[in-house]
Design an enzyme around this catalytic site. Structure first.
Site, mmCIF file in Angstrom:
data_model
loop_
_atom_site.group_PDB
_atom_site.id
_atom_site.type_symbol
_atom_site.label_atom_id
_atom_site.label_comp_id
_atom_site.label_asym_id
_atom_site.label_seq_id
_atom_site.Cartn_x
_atom_site.Cartn_y
_atom_site.Cartn_z
ATOM 1 N N ARG A 50 0.830 -1.209 0.000
ATOM 2 C CA ARG A 50 0.000 0.000 0.000
ATOM 3 C C ARG A 50 0.864 1.258 0.000
ATOM 4 O O ARG A 50 0.528 2.250 -0.656
ATOM 5 C CB ARG A 50 -0.955 -0.003 1.198
ATOM 6 C CG ARG A 50 -1.988 1.113 1.128
ATOM 7 C CD ARG A 50 -3.052 1.003 2.195
ATOM 8 N NE ARG A 50 -2.494 1.141 3.530
ATOM 9 C CZ ARG A 50 -3.192 0.959 4.657
ATOM 10 N NH1 ARG A 50 -4.457 0.600 4.605
ATOM 11 N NH2 ARG A 50 -2.631 1.118 5.834
ATOM 12 N N LYS A 149 -2.613 6.922 1.412
ATOM 13 C CA LYS A 149 -2.314 7.203 2.822
ATOM 14 C C LYS A 149 -1.249 8.290 2.830
ATOM 15 O O LYS A 149 -0.047 8.032 2.933
ATOM 16 C CB LYS A 149 -1.867 5.926 3.528
ATOM 17 C CG LYS A 149 -2.116 5.990 5.022
ATOM 18 C CD LYS A 149 -2.092 4.636 5.665
ATOM 19 C CE LYS A 149 -1.945 4.714 7.152
ATOM 20 N NZ LYS A 149 -3.022 5.405 7.856
ATOM 21 N N GLU A 182 -15.945 6.698 6.414
ATOM 22 C CA GLU A 182 -15.154 6.026 7.459
ATOM 23 C C GLU A 182 -14.955 7.014 8.597
ATOM 24 O O GLU A 182 -15.506 8.114 8.581
ATOM 25 C CB GLU A 182 -13.819 5.542 6.895
ATOM 26 C CG GLU A 182 -12.951 6.662 6.333
ATOM 27 C CD GLU A 182 -11.619 6.163 5.787
ATOM 28 O OE1 GLU A 182 -11.132 5.111 6.222
ATOM 29 O OE2 GLU A 182 -11.046 6.875 4.935
HETATM 30 N N1 PMP Z 1 -8.964 4.877 7.598
HETATM 31 C C1 PMP Z 1 -8.089 5.853 7.866
HETATM 32 C C2 PMP Z 1 -8.418 7.248 7.496
HETATM 33 C C3 PMP Z 1 -6.872 5.531 8.508
HETATM 34 O O1 PMP Z 1 -5.986 6.492 8.784
HETATM 35 C C4 PMP Z 1 -6.603 4.191 8.847
HETATM 36 C C5 PMP Z 1 -5.304 3.806 9.488
HETATM 37 N N2 PMP Z 1 -5.100 4.432 10.720
HETATM 38 C C6 PMP Z 1 -7.565 3.212 8.569
HETATM 39 C C7 PMP Z 1 -8.728 3.592 7.922
HETATM 40 C C8 PMP Z 1 -7.327 1.777 8.897
HETATM 41 O O2 PMP Z 1 -6.396 1.219 8.018
HETATM 42 P P1 PMP Z 1 -5.487 -0.028 8.416
HETATM 43 O O3 PMP Z 1 -6.419 -1.104 8.867
HETATM 44 O O4 PMP Z 1 -4.767 -0.393 7.166
HETATM 45 O O5 PMP Z 1 -4.570 0.417 9.500
#
Ligand code: PMP
Length: 291
Positions: A50, A149, A182
């Site tokens: 990612r 990200k 989210e």
């Molecule tokens: N959404 C956002 C905006 C995030 O910053 C994160 C990670 N902190 C997630 C979802 C969760 O992603 P992951 O399970 O890959 O950590």
């Protein structure tokens, strides 16, 4: 603490980067947050994938191969002698001028911090979390796509500020259509009539690695999973709700915008997934020692 910057290690007080790095000047860069459980780095390959995809999307070429960065990450964990930890892997655009042009910056800065993290107080994992929907919308996919990200988290921080000022820990962010996307730092799930629901990626969400694990675990348990167009109404009438993230893991939600979710306690499917996820995180992972 030993912090990796471009292949060298520094003590915390000496770990410094240039004020001309566009990571600082413009939030121009990408990052990952990764967990270490029991001397194993959980989902390291998925996080690296990612990271490289986020970098690709902003036309940033990471100057190390994925394999080399993986080795360096494992070495950074080893040096910090933590068996359970949180890794922050950062790639910045690098040193540039006071203009925006990313093509005159460089080389990219690579930073690896290995530390401890406790995102939410422990009792919230037993009692559940309250959320509010905030006015700050999730980034449009046509702007900084939420799938990237990126180091520019200001939009999420604005959402977090609203949540904290409303007296809760996390914010539900809607997209520009008023649909659930989210939370500021986590993905969101609901359970209704035994079916697990989560907003589809096209709603403008980060494709969370924990989200993917939860979907896989649920399917293995023969729980139907649907990636849907989700409204606040779907959350209000849910039997259960929880959040997922590498740092947060799985956190039950028991109140949204003042509405009690289910019977106001973490639900059975949520608790079962929490247990399975705990087992999964201790079972899988790239050993820190063997690299
Ligand atoms: N959404 C956002 C905006 C995030 O910053 C994160 C990670 N902190 C997630 C979802 C969760 O992603 P992951 O399970 O890959 O950590």
């Amino acid at each position: 603490m030993q912090i990796y910057i471009n292949g060298e290690y520094f003590e915390k007080a000496d770990a410094k980067i240039s004020v001309f790095d566009h990571g600082l000047l413009y939030g121009d860069g990408v990052f990952e947050g990764i967990r270490v459980y029991d001397n194993k780095v959980f989902r390291l390959d998925e996080h690296l994938e990612r990271l490289y995809e986020s970098a690709k999307a902003i036309d940033l070429t990471i100057p190390l191969s994925k394999d080399k960065l993986k080795k360096d990450t494992l070495e950074a964990v080893r040096r910090n002698k933590l068996t359970d930890a949180y890794i922050r892997l950062i790639v910045t655009r690098g040193i540039g001028s006071l203009g925006l042009n990313p093509y005159i910056c460089g080389p990219p800065g690579i930073i690896i911090i290995v530390d401890k993290i406790a995102l939410y107080p422990k009792e919230l994992y037993e009692k559940g979390l309250a959320l509010v929907t905030v006015a700050t919308q999730r980034n449009l996919p046509e702007a900084v796509n939420p799938r990237i990200k990126s180091l520019n988290y200001l939009n999420n921080i604005l959402a977090k500020i609203e949540a904290i000022n409303a007296g809760v820990e996390e914010a539900i962010m809607l997209n520009s259509f008023g649909l659930v996307s989210e939370c500021a730092g986590d993905n969101i799930f609901a359970v209704r009539k035994g079916i697990l629901l989560t907003p589809s990626i096209s709603m403008g969400v980060l494709e969370g690695i924990t989200r993917n694990d939860v979907i896989r675990m649920a399917r293995e348990k023969k729980i139907e999973v649907k990636q849907v167009v989700m409204t606040r109404h779907d959350l209000f009438i849910a039997d259960e709700c929880f959040l997922t993230g590498s740092a947060a893991e799985i956190v039950p939600v028991i109140k949204i915008d003042g509405r009690v979710i289910g019977d106001g306690r973490p639900g059975a499917i949520t608790r079962d997934l929490m247990k399975s996820y705990h087992r999964l995180t201790r079972k899988e992972g790239v050993p820190v020692r063997s690299a």
